[in-house]
Design a protein around this motif. Structure first.
Motif, PDB file in Angstrom:
ATOM      1  N   GLY A  74      -7.408   3.968  10.617  1.00 55.40           N
ATOM      2  CA  GLY A  74      -8.527   3.148  10.801  1.00 55.40           C
ATOM      3  C   GLY A  74      -9.680   3.601  11.251  1.00 55.40           C
ATOM      4  O   GLY A  74     -10.599   3.071  11.800  1.00 55.40           O
ATOM      5  N   LEU A  75     -10.242   5.058  11.131  1.00 52.29           N
ATOM      6  CA  LEU A  75     -11.126   5.802  11.557  1.00 52.29           C
ATOM      7  C   LEU A  75     -12.118   6.200  10.161  1.00 52.29           C
ATOM      8  O   LEU A  75     -12.886   7.074  10.297  1.00 52.29           O
ATOM      9  N   GLY A  76     -11.898   5.768   9.216  1.00 50.41           N
ATOM     10  CA  GLY A  76     -12.677   6.285   7.918  1.00 50.41           C
ATOM     11  C   GLY A  76     -11.891   7.279   7.159  1.00 50.41           C
ATOM     12  O   GLY A  76     -12.403   7.630   6.188  1.00 50.41           O
ATOM     13  N   THR A  77     -10.673   7.800   7.836  1.00 49.50           N
ATOM     14  CA  THR A  77      -9.967   8.894   6.969  1.00 49.50           C
ATOM     15  C   THR A  77      -9.088   8.168   6.202  1.00 49.50           C
ATOM     16  O   THR A  77      -8.936   7.012   6.319  1.00 49.50           O
ATOM     17  N   ASP A  78      -8.393   8.904   5.156  1.00 49.29           N
ATOM     18  CA  ASP A  78      -7.413   8.454   4.029  1.00 49.29           C
ATOM     19  C   ASP A  78      -6.214   7.993   4.996  1.00 49.29           C
ATOM     20  O   ASP A  78      -5.420   8.791   5.435  1.00 49.29           O
ATOM     21  N   ASP A  79      -5.804   6.528   4.934  1.00 47.94           N
ATOM     22  CA  ASP A  79      -4.706   6.092   5.364  1.00 47.94           C
ATOM     23  C   ASP A  79      -3.583   5.404   4.279  1.00 47.94           C
ATOM     24  O   ASP A  79      -2.664   4.709   4.626  1.00 47.94           O
ATOM     25  N   THR A  80      -3.803   5.904   3.077  1.00 51.04           N
ATOM     26  CA  THR A  80      -3.055   5.422   1.953  1.00 51.04           C
ATOM     27  C   THR A  80      -1.576   5.763   2.339  1.00 51.04           C
ATOM     28  O   THR A  80      -0.716   5.281   2.006  1.00 51.04           O
ATOM     29  N   LYS A  81      -1.252   7.190   2.744  1.00 49.59           N
ATOM     30  CA  LYS A  81       0.082   7.682   2.858  1.00 49.59           C
ATOM     31  C   LYS A  81       0.916   6.768   3.778  1.00 49.59           C
ATOM     32  O   LYS A  81       2.005   6.013   3.966  1.00 49.59           O
ATOM     33  N   VAL A  98       7.580  -8.604   7.620  1.00 42.32           N
ATOM     34  CA  VAL A  98       5.921  -8.678   7.800  1.00 42.32           C
ATOM     35  C   VAL A  98       5.476  -7.495   7.898  1.00 42.32           C
ATOM     36  O   VAL A  98       5.701  -6.707   8.721  1.00 42.32           O
ATOM     37  N   LEU A  99       4.164  -7.281   6.937  1.00 36.78           N
ATOM     38  CA  LEU A  99       3.607  -6.046   7.073  1.00 36.78           C
ATOM     39  C   LEU A  99       1.976  -6.387   7.552  1.00 36.78           C
ATOM     40  O   LEU A  99       1.544  -7.101   6.914  1.00 36.78           O
ATOM     41  N   ILE A 100       1.796  -5.943   8.831  1.00 38.89           N
ATOM     42  CA  ILE A 100       0.587  -6.182   9.364  1.00 38.89           C
ATOM     43  C   ILE A 100      -0.551  -5.043   9.194  1.00 38.89           C
ATOM     44  O   ILE A 100      -0.029  -3.920   9.469  1.00 38.89           O
ATOM     45  N   VAL A 101      -1.733  -5.708   8.688  1.00 34.81           N
ATOM     46  CA  VAL A 101      -2.714  -4.698   9.030  1.00 34.81           C
ATOM     47  C   VAL A 101      -3.643  -4.910   9.741  1.00 34.81           C
ATOM     48  O   VAL A 101      -4.432  -6.093   9.551  1.00 34.81           O
ATOM     49  N   PRO A 102      -3.805  -4.508  10.944  1.00 33.23           N
ATOM     50  CA  PRO A 102      -4.692  -4.952  11.970  1.00 33.23           C
ATOM     51  C   PRO A 102      -6.180  -5.026  11.960  1.00 33.23           C
ATOM     52  O   PRO A 102      -6.914  -4.590  10.689  1.00 33.23           O
ATOM     53  N   GLU A 103      -6.810  -5.490  12.789  1.00 41.10           N
ATOM     54  CA  GLU A 103      -8.390  -5.790  12.810  1.00 41.10           C
ATOM     55  C   GLU A 103      -8.959  -4.401  12.968  1.00 41.10           C
ATOM     56  O   GLU A 103      -9.921  -4.495  13.996  1.00 41.10           O
ATOM     57  N   ARG A 104      -8.789  -3.653  11.969  1.00 43.86           N
ATOM     58  CA  ARG A 104      -9.929  -2.263  12.046  1.00 43.86           C
ATOM     59  C   ARG A 104     -10.013  -2.094  10.454  1.00 43.86           C
ATOM     60  O   ARG A 104      -9.579  -2.716   9.646  1.00 43.86           O
ATOM     61  N   LYS A 105     -11.094  -1.073   9.886  1.00 37.39           N
ATOM     62  CA  LYS A 105     -11.182  -0.850   8.746  1.00 37.39           C
ATOM     63  C   LYS A 105     -10.381   0.351   8.402  1.00 37.39           C
ATOM     64  O   LYS A 105     -10.343   1.240   9.006  1.00 37.39           O
ATOM     65  N   TYR A 106      -9.756   0.114   7.298  1.00 36.79           N
ATOM     66  CA  TYR A 106      -8.563   1.276   6.546  1.00 36.79           C
ATOM     67  C   TYR A 106      -9.234   1.870   5.258  1.00 36.79           C
ATOM     68  O   TYR A 106      -9.429   0.920   4.400  1.00 36.79           O
ATOM     69  N   LEU A 107      -9.422   3.086   5.141  1.00 31.12           N
ATOM     70  CA  LEU A 107      -9.683   3.425   3.751  1.00 31.12           C
ATOM     71  C   LEU A 107      -8.436   3.802   3.093  1.00 31.12           C
ATOM     72  O   LEU A 107      -7.452   4.445   3.583  1.00 31.12           O
ATOM     73  N   VAL A 108      -8.312   3.024   1.902  1.00 29.68           N
ATOM     74  CA  VAL A 108      -6.889   3.220   1.061  1.00 29.68           C
ATOM     75  C   VAL A 108      -7.309   3.637  -0.096  1.00 29.68           C
ATOM     76  O   VAL A 108      -8.187   2.946  -0.737  1.00 29.68           O
ATOM     77  N   LYS A 109      -6.901   4.687  -0.832  1.00 30.09           N
ATOM     78  CA  LYS A 109      -7.176   5.140  -2.326  1.00 30.09           C
ATOM     79  C   LYS A 109      -6.183   4.319  -3.073  1.00 30.09           C
ATOM     80  O   LYS A 109      -5.226   3.491  -2.700  1.00 30.09           O
ATOM     81  N   PRO A 110      -6.250   4.776  -4.453  1.00 30.96           N
ATOM     82  CA  PRO A 110      -5.485   3.879  -5.411  1.00 30.96           C
ATOM     83  C   PRO A 110      -4.058   3.768  -4.850  1.00 30.96           C
ATOM     84  O   PRO A 110      -3.500   4.823  -4.614  1.00 30.96           O
ATOM     85  N   ILE A 111      -3.330   2.702  -4.924  1.00 35.35           N
ATOM     86  CA  ILE A 111      -1.777   2.648  -4.438  1.00 35.35           C
ATOM     87  C   ILE A 111      -1.233   1.530  -5.136  1.00 35.35           C
ATOM     88  O   ILE A 111      -1.743   0.377  -5.449  1.00 35.35           O
ATOM     89  N   VAL A 112       0.188   1.645  -5.298  1.00 34.50           N
ATOM     90  CA  VAL A 112       0.961   0.774  -5.983  1.00 34.50           C
ATOM     91  C   VAL A 112       2.206   0.198  -4.864  1.00 34.50           C
ATOM     92  O   VAL A 112       2.649   1.207  -4.340  1.00 34.50           O
TER      93      VAL A 112
END
Length: 432
Positions: A74-81, A98-112
């Motif tokens: 959640g620091l602007g780096t690629d979190d896709t993996k 349950v899959l939780i995405v916490p209250e931060r900004k996550y950079l995610v590239k194209p993902i399926v």
């Protein structure tokens, strides 16, 4: 709610294994819970039989996975993996997860996120998922998608967080913005493909590269409490796009975009839409249908209790010449228009092309359409425009309790090649 009397065996199970009932953070704990069940020969069905619904909801086991536990920063780096690994964990879980995405900004590239999965899954997006700004991140990948949920049953996506498509670079390179550029595709921010028993609610979506939210080949879908926002100049940024999807409810959403707030296209049926605030944008559309001489079908759609403000269209049905198929059993009711350019429109001569479209005789049939209790302000003098095919006219069109006015000297209704009825007060009346 009164808890039913528990058997001695079940009480023993609860006392010895209560730590197993609740939330799990990894599959080792899930296995421990299952081992505990087998030791005392207790099943989830036994639990649901012996304990009240309220107790079951409290004790029912589930796996809880946080994307941070799989390496997301959640620091602007690629979190896709990290997102992909976290999804694999919940998808393989034999109990609800349950899959939780916490209250931060996550950079995610194209993902399926692919199914089928072993149990039901809830994705709780509490923070922000951001797309990469660089369009080259789609090189070698499917340019039509950013976030894709594919082939999943019993899925919930919620959480109050934000999906940010970072679409400005895509808009600036669109042929609709820069006429000198070739027309190319752009990603849909979030797509649900071939999902069954799906619920999407309480999310904010903004600045998609193209369509914000798309449902394709889905069934048993509930969508509610979404806020979707993009500039009115952003090209092709439909709010919600529905195709080949059935048995869907869509309610309590605010949509402000550069294209259709909601678009419903071929293969969709049994769609219920209510409590929508739309605008700016292109309104609520069925279609377009029949492009390139194709077949299009939409049936059983109700749009109820909608407010449209500063939109280029209100409630619209649009089909290309040369197509074939059927639009039927459509109800638009209880709709307020505020400065809407084309409040009520059927256009069977739709042509979204830089070249003139040739005149063709075949057309998608439009019949059994009712407009009821539609009132407000038209931004043009033609408040009702029903332009149907001379060879395949619109049939069984009903206008009931319509009152639309403009600032012009005369507010008009223009109706060509259409068989219609008027019920109650209808202003402006249809004129051939």
């Amino acid at each position: 709610m009164v808890v039913k009397e528990l058997s001695i065996t079940l009480i023993l199970f609860l006392s010895l294994c209560l730590s197993c009932y609740g939330t799990f953070s990894n599959l080792d704990e899930v296995n421990e819970y299952e081992s505990c069940q087998q030791r005392y020969n207790i099943t989830d069905t036994d639990m649901e039989t012996e304990i009240s619904d309220q107790m079951v909801r409290h004790f029912k086991p589930r796996l809880v996975v946080n994307v941070d536990d799989y390496g997301a920063k959640g620091l602007g780096t690629d979190d896709t993996k990290a997102f992909r690994k976290a999804w694999n964990a919940v998808c393989k879980s034999p109990i609800s997860a349950v899959l939780i995405v916490p209250e931060r900004k996550y950079l995610v590239k194209p993902i399926v996120f692919s199914g089928p999965c072993l149990s039901s899954i809830t994705v709780q997006i509490k923070g922000t998922i951001e797309a990469p700004s660089d369009t080259s991140d789609w090189d070698g990948k499917n340019i039509g998608h950013w976030i894709l949920f594919n082939g999943i049953k019993n899925l919930v996506v919620e959480g109050g967080g934000t999906i940010d498509g970072k679409g400005r670079n895509w808009w600036e390179n669109s042929c609709k913005v820069n006429k000198s550029l070739p027309c190319t595709d752009a990603p849909t921010a979030m797509t649900f493909y071939s999902c069954v028993d799906l619920r999407v609610e309480n999310l904010r979506m903004k600045n998609s590269q193209k369509i914000h939210l798309s449902f394709e080949d889905c069934s048993k879908v509930q969508v509610s409490y979404l806020t979707i926002i993009a500039p009115n100049t952003s090209p092709n940024t439909d709010g919600i796009h529905i195709t080949r999807t059935g048995n869907m409810g869509l309610s309590d959403c605010t949509i402000k975009t550069g294209d259709d707030c909601i678009s419903i296209v071929s293969g969709s049926r049994n769609i219920r839409i209510g409590n929508i605030a739309c605008g700016p944008g292109h309104g609520i559309s069925i279609g377009s249908l029949g492009a390139n001489n194709s077949e299009g079908h939409v049936a059983n759609v109700m749009v109820n209790n909608v407010k449209l403000t500063d939109t280029s269209n209100g409630v619209r049905i649009k089909t290309w010449q040369g197509g074939h198929g059927l639009v039927k059993n459509i109800l638009f009711k209880n709709i307020a228009m505020h400065n809407v350019q084309n409040p009520i429109i059927i256009d069977q001569n739709y042509c979204d092309s830089i070249h003139p479209c040739p005149v063709q005789k075949s057309a998608v049939q439009v019949r059994n359409v009712m407009y009821k209790n539609i009132k407000g302000k038209s931004a043009s003098d033609v408040a009702v425009r029903l332009e149907c095919s001379s060879s395949v006219p619109c049939r069984k069109i009903v206008l009931e309790d319509i009152h639309l006015v403009s600032d012009g000297d005369v507010t008009q209704g223009l109706c060509e090649n259409v068989i219609w009825d008027e019920v109650g007060e209808v202003f402006p009346a249809c004129a051939s």
